[in-house]
Design an enzyme around this catalytic site. Sequence first.
Site, short mmCIF file in Angstrom:
data_model
loop_
_atom_site.label_atom_id
_atom_site.label_comp_id
_atom_site.label_asym_id
_atom_site.label_seq_id
_atom_site.Cartn_x
_atom_site.Cartn_y
_atom_site.Cartn_z
N GLN A 7 -13.72 -31.84 16.24
CA GLN A 7 -13.51 -30.91 17.35
C GLN A 7 -14.79 -30.12 17.62
O GLN A 7 -15.61 -29.93 16.73
CB GLN A 7 -12.37 -29.95 17.03
CG GLN A 7 -11.01 -30.62 16.94
CD GLN A 7 -9.93 -29.65 16.52
OE1 GLN A 7 -10.09 -28.93 15.56
NE2 GLN A 7 -8.83 -29.66 17.25
N ARG A 27 -13.65 -20.92 15.14
CA ARG A 27 -13.17 -21.92 14.20
C ARG A 27 -12.40 -23.00 14.94
O ARG A 27 -11.64 -22.73 15.86
CB ARG A 27 -12.23 -21.29 13.16
CG ARG A 27 -11.71 -22.28 12.14
CD ARG A 27 -10.58 -21.69 11.31
NE ARG A 27 -9.43 -21.29 12.09
CZ ARG A 27 -8.51 -22.14 12.56
NH1 ARG A 27 -8.60 -23.43 12.33
NH2 ARG A 27 -7.49 -21.68 13.26
N VAL A 28 -12.64 -24.24 14.51
CA VAL A 28 -11.80 -25.36 14.91
C VAL A 28 -11.27 -25.99 13.62
O VAL A 28 -11.81 -25.77 12.54
CB VAL A 28 -12.56 -26.41 15.76
CG1 VAL A 28 -12.89 -25.84 17.14
CG2 VAL A 28 -13.81 -26.90 15.08
N SER A 29 -10.21 -26.77 13.74
CA SER A 29 -9.52 -27.27 12.55
C SER A 29 -10.17 -28.49 11.90
O SER A 29 -10.04 -28.69 10.70
CB SER A 29 -8.07 -27.62 12.90
OG SER A 29 -7.41 -26.46 13.35
N THR A 30 -10.83 -29.33 12.71
CA THR A 30 -11.39 -30.56 12.15
C THR A 30 -12.83 -30.76 12.57
O THR A 30 -13.29 -30.20 13.57
CB THR A 30 -10.57 -31.79 12.59
OG1 THR A 30 -10.65 -31.90 14.02
CG2 THR A 30 -9.11 -31.68 12.17
#
Length: 178
Positions: free
Chosen positions: A13, A7-10
């Site tokens: 990314q 997982r990345v936040s945005t």
Amino acid sequence: MLVGYARVSTEDQSLDVQLDALKAAGCEKVFSEKLSGTTMRRPQLVQALEFCREGDVLLVTRLDRFARSSVDLHIMVEQLMKKCVGFRCVEQGGIDTTTIHGELMLGVLGAVAQFETKLRSERQREGIEQAKRKGVYKGRRATIDPVAVRRLLDEGKKPVEVARELGCNRASVYRLAG
């Protein structure tokens, strides 16, 4: 079976580094998404948790990719353990619920991750307060044109209609009208 979650936040990314690490660790199936870790609405995480079967191990690269609070971490790990599924962090080798020492390390690092999140939030809040005192921080720029709100209200439109037309919240129309 080794199952991965990345997982990345945005959206801007890249997941590539995590995906490469999970594949190198031997994951046969990987779930990934680009969403904030503080939200519990992570459909790929839910699918990964549901996908795992007895004897599987769920791998993540780091704890902060999986959970941001120790409460969430313990709930999800408990869910996995009830299904006899292990949990392991690729880059934090001490975290491996298939060992007793790994379970202890998981609890300690989960608490540290939650502490860091709260500390970061506190520093941000302090920075905003300091900027406000200096007159530098004035909040977010207005996204609604108060002149357009006034004009539409003067034309006889109701606040609900103005909000719909301008694509904003009704409460914002009332605030600007008052």
